[in-house]
Design a protein around this motif. Structure first.
Motif, PDB file in Angstrom:
ATOM      1  N   GLN A  69      28.626  64.854  60.433  1.00  0.00           N
ATOM      2  CA  GLN A  69      28.412  66.508  60.819  1.00  0.00           C
ATOM      3  C   GLN A  69      27.776  65.417  62.107  1.00  0.00           C
ATOM      4  O   GLN A  69      27.099  63.948  62.060  1.00  0.00           O
ATOM      5  N   LEU A  70      26.702  66.036  62.834  1.00  0.00           N
ATOM      6  CA  LEU A  70      26.191  65.047  63.676  1.00  0.00           C
ATOM      7  C   LEU A  70      25.421  66.324  64.452  1.00  0.00           C
ATOM      8  O   LEU A  70      25.037  67.811  64.626  1.00  0.00           O
ATOM      9  N   PRO A  71      23.576  66.312  64.711  1.00  0.00           N
ATOM     10  CA  PRO A  71      22.158  66.608  65.498  1.00  0.00           C
ATOM     11  C   PRO A  71      22.952  67.245  66.626  1.00  0.00           C
ATOM     12  O   PRO A  71      23.058  66.592  67.341  1.00  0.00           O
ATOM     13  N   LEU A  72      22.412  68.674  67.483  1.00  0.00           N
ATOM     14  CA  LEU A  72      22.888  68.205  68.329  1.00  0.00           C
ATOM     15  C   LEU A  72      21.186  69.343  68.537  1.00  0.00           C
ATOM     16  O   LEU A  72      21.679  70.641  68.931  1.00  0.00           O
ATOM     17  N   LYS A  73      20.534  68.997  68.650  1.00  0.00           N
ATOM     18  CA  LYS A  73      19.481  69.495  69.216  1.00  0.00           C
ATOM     19  C   LYS A  73      18.846  69.896  70.356  1.00  0.00           C
ATOM     20  O   LYS A  73      19.043  69.363  72.019  1.00  0.00           O
ATOM     21  N   GLY A  74      18.860  71.076  70.502  1.00  0.00           N
ATOM     22  CA  GLY A  74      18.864  71.684  72.114  1.00  0.00           C
ATOM     23  C   GLY A  74      19.860  72.372  72.694  1.00  0.00           C
ATOM     24  O   GLY A  74      20.064  72.931  73.323  1.00  0.00           O
ATOM     25  N   VAL A  75      21.097  71.743  72.205  1.00  0.00           N
ATOM     26  CA  VAL A  75      22.143  72.835  72.174  1.00  0.00           C
ATOM     27  C   VAL A  75      22.880  74.094  71.118  1.00  0.00           C
ATOM     28  O   VAL A  75      22.293  73.866  70.760  1.00  0.00           O
ATOM     29  N   VAL A  76      22.647  75.235  73.017  1.00  0.00           N
ATOM     30  CA  VAL A  76      23.032  76.082  71.958  1.00  0.00           C
ATOM     31  C   VAL A  76      24.012  76.756  72.825  1.00  0.00           C
ATOM     32  O   VAL A  76      24.814  78.362  72.089  1.00  0.00           O
ATOM     33  N   SER A  77      24.473  76.731  73.853  1.00  0.00           N
ATOM     34  CA  SER A  77      25.552  76.990  74.780  1.00  0.00           C
ATOM     35  C   SER A  77      26.863  75.999  74.723  1.00  0.00           C
ATOM     36  O   SER A  77      26.769  74.945  75.121  1.00  0.00           O
TER      37      SER A  77
END
Length: 323
Positions: free
Chosen positions: A300-308
């Motif tokens: 698992q990895l955090p993707l803060k602010g990633v939507v695209s």
């Protein structure tokens, strides 16, 4: 027998089947409909079809504006020799017999990759927030009016791909297009868009495979075949509570389909942040970490602010895997 029209080089053309990518999202399905409408207005015979079943978000949009889902096909060659591609151009995302077909035109807003034709074709690709924005500009170019229901479908694709205008892919030109489309469709875009996105965000009744593959695309990145899926939710725990089963399903899909790695992006449509789940060869993990500047812990990895996926996922991963 299909009606015949001469193309720009004087060659006879059969009916054009118009479709978006496999595992179609709202932009892909609605673009097939709106681009078919444009081609028909220009004198061609075109039919929108789909390369997979529609999701709940898309069903909401189609129902809102009075359209039925396009029929699903697995190959086109037994019906026609001519197709048009919308919302994609990479062959691994397209129909199974794409290399045997004439591509009449391509309308897209993604990168160009793994694409070639035996003869010249019309290609319109612009870096906009949705493929519908590109099609809207073609309507303007050809002087074709945008009816209210077509405007509604166009706006639905733009809202879906930009997560109601919050994605970094949403440009000033998209903003102008959206303003015109909401007036033509006669709707409150924020009220409608929120309802449409929420309609597709419930995953409780979806299987792990439906979640992983529902909006997944394959990408060639160096020597690797990488599958990248994305699912929108109102709470990432709706997916993460099934993490073990999700990872097992992603591994099974990878083995069955020859994916070297599978990244699933779980996007919260309310906070515009994501969490990633990754399975793949051990040597791929550092590349994924380098792409996003984070650590992969327990897959698992955090993707803060990633939507695209298009702008925030595929480019950095391509650089990390090919650099």
């Amino acid at each position: 027998m299909a009606w015949i029209l001469n193309d720009e080089r004087g060659n006879e053309m059969s009916k054009i089947l118009v479709f978006g990518h496999q595992s179609p999202d709202t932009d892909a399905i609605t673009c097939a409909i709106t681009y078919s409408y444009l081609l028909n207005e220009l004198g061609y015979e075109a039919e929108p079809v789909a390369l997979g079943e529609i999701n709940k978000e898309t069903a909401y949009a189609l129902n809102q504006f009075g359209y039925e889902a396009p029929r699903v096909i697995e190959k086109a060659g037994d019906e026609t020799d001519t197709v048009a591609l919308v919302d994609h151009n990479e062959f691994q995302q397209s129909i199974s017999d794409i290399k045997d077909l004439k591509i009449q035109s391509v309308v897209d807003h993604h990168r160009v990759g793994n694409f070639e034709t035996a003869e010249p074709t019309s290609i319109t690709i612009k870096p906009l927030g949705s493929c519908q924005s590109v099609i809207y500009l073609l309507y303007k170019e050809y002087g074709v009016d945008v009816p209210a229901n077509i405007a509604g479908l166009m706006l639905s694709g733009l809202i879906s791909d930009s997560l109601l205008y919050s994605s970094p892919t949403f440009t000033d030109q998209d903003k102008q297009i959206a303003a015109d489309l909401k007036e033509r469709a006669g709707i409150d875009d924020h009220e409608y868009g929120t309802a449409m996105l929420k309609a597709g965000a419930n995953v409780d009744d979806k299987s792990e495979e439906e979640i992983a593959e529902g909006d997944a695309k394959s990408f060639s990145m160096g020597e690797y075949n990488v599958r990248i899926g994305q699912v929108n939710v109102v709470d990432v725990d709706d997916v993460l509570k099934r993490k073990a089963a999700m990872l097992q399903t992603m591994e099974s899909l990878s083995k069955a389909n020859g994916y070297d790695g599978f990244l699933l992006i779980v996007t919260n449509i309310l906070t515009n942040d994501s969490e990633g789940l990754f399975v793949g060869a051990e040597q791929m993990v550092p590349k994924v970490e380098n792409a996003f500047g984070v650590s992969v812990t327990d897959n698992q990895l955090p993707l803060k602010g990633v939507v695209s996926r298009k702008k925030q996922v595929v480019p950095p991963m391509t650089t990390a895997f090919e650099g």
